[in-house]
Motif scaffolding. Sequence first.
Motif, PDB file in Angstrom:
ATOM      1  N   ALA A 403       0.845  -1.188   0.000  1.00 24.42           N
ATOM      2  CA  ALA A 403       0.000   0.000   0.000  1.00 24.42           C
ATOM      3  C   ALA A 403       0.884   1.242   0.000  1.00 24.42           C
ATOM      4  O   ALA A 403       1.888   1.311   0.708  1.00 24.42           O
ATOM      5  CB  ALA A 403      -0.913  -0.004   1.219  1.00 24.42           C
ATOM      6  N   GLY A 404       0.515   2.218  -0.814  1.00 23.24           N
ATOM      7  CA  GLY A 404       1.300   3.440  -0.931  1.00 23.24           C
ATOM      8  C   GLY A 404       2.210   3.470  -2.134  1.00 23.24           C
ATOM      9  O   GLY A 404       2.808   4.512  -2.442  1.00 23.24           O
ATOM     10  N   MET A 405       2.323   2.364  -2.848  1.00 22.70           N
ATOM     11  CA  MET A 405       3.101   2.366  -4.087  1.00 22.70           C
ATOM     12  C   MET A 405       2.279   2.992  -5.210  1.00 22.70           C
ATOM     13  O   MET A 405       1.056   2.847  -5.246  1.00 22.70           O
ATOM     14  CB  MET A 405       3.499   0.944  -4.473  1.00 22.70           C
ATOM     15  CG  MET A 405       4.499   0.291  -3.537  1.00 22.70           C
ATOM     16  SD  MET A 405       4.934  -1.411  -4.021  1.00 22.70           S
ATOM     17  CE  MET A 405       5.793  -1.113  -5.578  1.00 22.70           C
ATOM     18  N   VAL A 406       2.942   3.686  -6.109  1.00 22.31           N
ATOM     19  CA  VAL A 406       2.316   4.209  -7.324  1.00 22.31           C
ATOM     20  C   VAL A 406       2.975   3.520  -8.501  1.00 22.31           C
ATOM     21  O   VAL A 406       4.194   3.598  -8.682  1.00 22.31           O
ATOM     22  CB  VAL A 406       2.464   5.734  -7.438  1.00 22.31           C
ATOM     23  CG1 VAL A 406       1.877   6.233  -8.756  1.00 22.31           C
ATOM     24  CG2 VAL A 406       1.778   6.427  -6.260  1.00 22.31           C
ATOM     25  N   VAL A 428      -1.657   4.031 -11.155  1.00 20.40           N
ATOM     26  CA  VAL A 428      -2.455   3.349 -10.147  1.00 20.40           C
ATOM     27  C   VAL A 428      -1.803   3.504  -8.779  1.00 20.40           C
ATOM     28  O   VAL A 428      -0.596   3.276  -8.627  1.00 20.40           O
ATOM     29  CB  VAL A 428      -2.592   1.849 -10.480  1.00 20.40           C
ATOM     30  CG1 VAL A 428      -3.461   1.144  -9.434  1.00 20.40           C
ATOM     31  CG2 VAL A 428      -3.169   1.656 -11.883  1.00 20.40           C
ATOM     32  N   LEU A 429      -2.594   3.881  -7.793  1.00 12.26           N
ATOM     33  CA  LEU A 429      -2.154   3.920  -6.402  1.00 12.26           C
ATOM     34  C   LEU A 429      -2.598   2.625  -5.724  1.00 12.26           C
ATOM     35  O   LEU A 429      -3.789   2.297  -5.720  1.00 12.26           O
ATOM     36  CB  LEU A 429      -2.756   5.123  -5.677  1.00 12.26           C
ATOM     37  CG  LEU A 429      -2.580   5.163  -4.154  1.00 12.26           C
ATOM     38  CD1 LEU A 429      -1.103   5.289  -3.777  1.00 12.26           C
ATOM     39  CD2 LEU A 429      -3.392   6.310  -3.547  1.00 12.26           C
ATOM     40  N   VAL A 430      -1.648   1.895  -5.166  1.00 19.79           N
ATOM     41  CA  VAL A 430      -1.977   0.681  -4.423  1.00 19.79           C
ATOM     42  C   VAL A 430      -2.504   1.094  -3.051  1.00 19.79           C
ATOM     43  O   VAL A 430      -1.829   1.829  -2.318  1.00 19.79           O
ATOM     44  CB  VAL A 430      -0.761  -0.248  -4.271  1.00 19.79           C
ATOM     45  CG1 VAL A 430      -1.144  -1.531  -3.533  1.00 19.79           C
ATOM     46  CG2 VAL A 430      -0.166  -0.582  -5.641  1.00 19.79           C
ATOM     47  N   THR A 431      -3.715   0.661  -2.726  1.00 19.83           N
ATOM     48  CA  THR A 431      -4.345   1.004  -1.455  1.00 19.83           C
ATOM     49  C   THR A 431      -4.295  -0.199  -0.506  1.00 19.83           C
ATOM     50  O   THR A 431      -3.811  -1.271  -0.858  1.00 19.83           O
ATOM     51  CB  THR A 431      -5.794   1.449  -1.672  1.00 19.83           C
ATOM     52  OG1 THR A 431      -6.544   0.350  -2.221  1.00 19.83           O
ATOM     53  CG2 THR A 431      -5.860   2.618  -2.650  1.00 19.83           C
ATOM     54  N   GLN A 432      -4.834  -0.017   0.686  1.00 18.04           N
ATOM     55  CA  GLN A 432      -4.799  -1.097   1.675  1.00 18.04           C
ATOM     56  C   GLN A 432      -5.554  -2.336   1.204  1.00 18.04           C
ATOM     57  O   GLN A 432      -5.181  -3.462   1.539  1.00 18.04           O
ATOM     58  CB  GLN A 432      -5.401  -0.602   3.000  1.00 18.04           C
ATOM     59  CG  GLN A 432      -4.562   0.439   3.716  1.00 18.04           C
ATOM     60  CD  GLN A 432      -3.253  -0.123   4.254  1.00 18.04           C
ATOM     61  OE1 GLN A 432      -3.092  -1.333   4.387  1.00 18.04           O
ATOM     62  NE2 GLN A 432      -2.305   0.746   4.558  1.00 18.04           N
ATOM     63  N   ASP A 433      -6.617  -2.128   0.434  1.00 17.99           N
ATOM     64  CA  ASP A 433      -7.433  -3.271   0.027  1.00 17.99           C
ATOM     65  C   ASP A 433      -7.608  -3.406  -1.482  1.00 17.99           C
ATOM     66  O   ASP A 433      -8.462  -4.139  -1.953  1.00 17.99           O
ATOM     67  CB  ASP A 433      -8.812  -3.182   0.680  1.00 17.99           C
ATOM     68  CG  ASP A 433      -9.522  -1.864   0.376  1.00 17.99           C
ATOM     69  OD1 ASP A 433      -8.924  -1.023  -0.329  1.00 17.99           O
ATOM     70  OD2 ASP A 433     -10.651  -1.676   0.846  1.00 17.99           O
ATOM     71  N   GLY A 434      -6.811  -2.676  -2.265  1.00 22.92           N
ATOM     72  CA  GLY A 434      -6.962  -2.777  -3.711  1.00 22.92           C
ATOM     73  C   GLY A 434      -6.160  -1.714  -4.432  1.00 22.92           C
ATOM     74  O   GLY A 434      -4.958  -1.581  -4.224  1.00 22.92           O
ATOM     75  N   ALA A 435      -6.835  -0.948  -5.263  1.00 19.00           N
ATOM     76  CA  ALA A 435      -6.139   0.031  -6.090  1.00 19.00           C
ATOM     77  C   ALA A 435      -7.058   1.196  -6.427  1.00 19.00           C
ATOM     78  O   ALA A 435      -8.279   1.041  -6.519  1.00 19.00           O
ATOM     79  CB  ALA A 435      -5.629  -0.610  -7.373  1.00 19.00           C
ATOM     80  N   GLU A 436      -6.448   2.366  -6.624  1.00 17.07           N
ATOM     81  CA  GLU A 436      -7.158   3.561  -7.090  1.00 17.07           C
ATOM     82  C   GLU A 436      -6.554   3.993  -8.420  1.00 17.07           C
ATOM     83  O   GLU A 436      -5.340   4.182  -8.532  1.00 17.07           O
ATOM     84  CB  GLU A 436      -7.034   4.696  -6.075  1.00 17.07           C
ATOM     85  CG  GLU A 436      -7.697   5.983  -6.543  1.00 17.07           C
ATOM     86  CD  GLU A 436      -7.404   7.177  -5.664  1.00 17.07           C
ATOM     87  OE1 GLU A 436      -7.679   8.318  -6.097  1.00 17.07           O
ATOM     88  OE2 GLU A 436      -6.881   6.990  -4.544  1.00 17.07           O
ATOM     89  N   LEU A 437      -7.397   4.152  -9.416  1.00 24.03           N
ATOM     90  CA  LEU A 437      -6.946   4.598 -10.729  1.00 24.03           C
ATOM     91  C   LEU A 437      -6.800   6.114 -10.694  1.00 24.03           C
ATOM     92  O   LEU A 437      -7.788   6.852 -10.689  1.00 24.03           O
ATOM     93  CB  LEU A 437      -7.953   4.171 -11.798  1.00 24.03           C
ATOM     94  CG  LEU A 437      -7.510   4.253 -13.257  1.00 24.03           C
ATOM     95  CD1 LEU A 437      -6.343   3.319 -13.537  1.00 24.03           C
ATOM     96  CD2 LEU A 437      -8.682   3.938 -14.178  1.00 24.03           C
ATOM     97  N   LEU A 438      -5.563   6.593 -10.653  1.00 25.22           N
ATOM     98  CA  LEU A 438      -5.314   8.032 -10.517  1.00 25.22           C
ATOM     99  C   LEU A 438      -5.684   8.805 -11.775  1.00 25.22           C
ATOM    100  O   LEU A 438      -5.938  10.007 -11.709  1.00 25.22           O
ATOM    101  CB  LEU A 438      -3.839   8.272 -10.177  1.00 25.22           C
ATOM    102  CG  LEU A 438      -3.346   7.704  -8.840  1.00 25.22           C
ATOM    103  CD1 LEU A 438      -1.853   7.975  -8.680  1.00 25.22           C
ATOM    104  CD2 LEU A 438      -4.123   8.306  -7.676  1.00 25.22           C
ATOM    105  N   THR A 439      -5.720   8.131 -12.917  1.00 19.89           N
ATOM    106  CA  THR A 439      -5.991   8.792 -14.201  1.00 19.89           C
ATOM    107  C   THR A 439      -7.375   8.412 -14.725  1.00 19.89           C
ATOM    108  O   THR A 439      -7.619   8.390 -15.930  1.00 19.89           O
ATOM    109  CB  THR A 439      -4.906   8.387 -15.215  1.00 19.89           C
ATOM    110  OG1 THR A 439      -4.672   6.968 -15.131  1.00 19.89           O
ATOM    111  CG2 THR A 439      -3.593   9.092 -14.917  1.00 19.89           C
ATOM    112  N   ARG A 440      -8.314   8.164 -13.813  1.00 19.53           N
ATOM    113  CA  ARG A 440      -9.632   7.658 -14.210  1.00 19.53           C
ATOM    114  C   ARG A 440     -10.460   8.667 -14.995  1.00 19.53           C
ATOM    115  O   ARG A 440     -11.424   8.282 -15.663  1.00 19.53           O
ATOM    116  CB  ARG A 440     -10.425   7.210 -12.978  1.00 19.53           C
ATOM    117  CG  ARG A 440     -10.636   8.291 -11.928  1.00 19.53           C
ATOM    118  CD  ARG A 440     -11.281   7.716 -10.667  1.00 19.53           C
ATOM    119  NE  ARG A 440     -11.386   8.693  -9.596  1.00 19.53           N
ATOM    120  CZ  ARG A 440     -10.417   8.945  -8.724  1.00 19.53           C
ATOM    121  NH1 ARG A 440      -9.257   8.305  -8.819  1.00 19.53           N
ATOM    122  NH2 ARG A 440     -10.571   9.849  -7.780  1.00 19.53           N
TER     123      ARG A 440
END
Length: 457
Positions: A403-406, A428-440
């Motif tokens: 978590a916290g990796m981009v 993509v930002l790796v979150t505690q339970d998955g991922a967030e698409l930063l360029t969504r």
Amino acid sequence: MMRHLFGRRLASQNMGFLVAVTLAAAQLAAAWEREPLSVYHERRARVVSETGDGVVVLFGYNDEDVAASVTTFHQNENFYYLTGWNEPTAMMLLVPRVAKGRDQPVEMEKEILFIPPHDYRQEKWTGPKLGAEDADAPERTGFRAVKSTSLFHSELLEALKSFPKIYTELTPQPESGEDAFQAEMVSKLRKLAPLAQLADLRPHLTRMRTVKSPSEIALIRKGADASVEAHLAAMKAVRPGVWEYQIAALMKYEYERRGCEWPSYPPIVGSGFYSTVLHYDADTQQMQDGDVVVMDVAGSYSGYASDITRTLPASGHFTPRQREIYEIVLGAQNAALTAIKPGVMIGGRGKLASLQQIAFEYINTHGKDLHGKPLGQYFIHGLGHSVGLNVHDPAEYDQPLQAGMVITDEPGIYIPEEKLGVRIEDMVLVTQDGAELLTRRLPRTVEEVEKAMSQKQ
């Protein structure tokens, strides 16, 4: 540009200029955002705690190390990561406290930033600078002590009396272009301290840089947002007859006017056959009807890189074959995106459940080339990489995601025989339970891309 020509006579001190220097120095680099100074201090303390048995020395770049006469000054990445200092000709010395017992944590005794003293004549050309003699230098840098570069050698020799080991950069960062600089700095240290043992600091900093701080992520978001706007502008401008370099220039304008300082890498705008050339950055071709155009373009915000790719049909509409290949690449990207979470491996074809293998298997089981063979052979690069101060930021790729990796998610298919290349790349930002698409915000599906392109400038 005018040359720095000074006569033998010293110009008389201009009190008005000195006042201006003082006032302007309080607002240095207003457009450049730094993380909180406490974050850099915490990193320095961590480095000292992890090394423990030696002093830590890093050198910043000089103007000539980055060809500053023709480009904006870029600081050495690891030096900036630990200092937040973005001016040339600086040095850093960290000294641990002598431990009272083996089981005691190692703490930092000294942290010194060495910078040049004021040169007011030079500052008439370059603008106000912070000088080592300024009383508020520690407050403005976050270092307990700020001293003149002329004192570096004596301070180093004093520290070596207790810790005859120096941690520094013994190996250059891959793809950084700093090979000559790194070798020169090691040679310099060997001359200044010939009896000291040298140890490589890079593995420690690689581990630290792999996971981004909240303030780093905030800066990365700003760079990604500015770069998304550049891609949106390009989607409205791409059409047959437009030159690749025109799109590259438009995108650079769009992200720089939103605060980015420089391209994260040379812009890649490849149409037709050149859509199949991975790092084609000549950008010299004119787009033709029927081409697809791969645009791998992004800017850096306050030093933090972005990395985004979209593939567009020059005509505004994909042909059936182009759509087929595009949707296979998109399917591979989505398959990997769904799997991103802490504990997963990013790379390694053949490794069970790695993101690379997931994307490859998708591509290799969907669609065929003109000879009826699977398409996996046309996915010829890694799925992704870490992004930070460098577009290919240091990371331990043999370790699972945290978590916290981009990272990037960027599958591609490149078929030179068909002059058809497709790459879709998102951050993509790796979150505690998955991922967030930063360029969504940037269109990804065929329908979204064609709709965006229909809104011509």
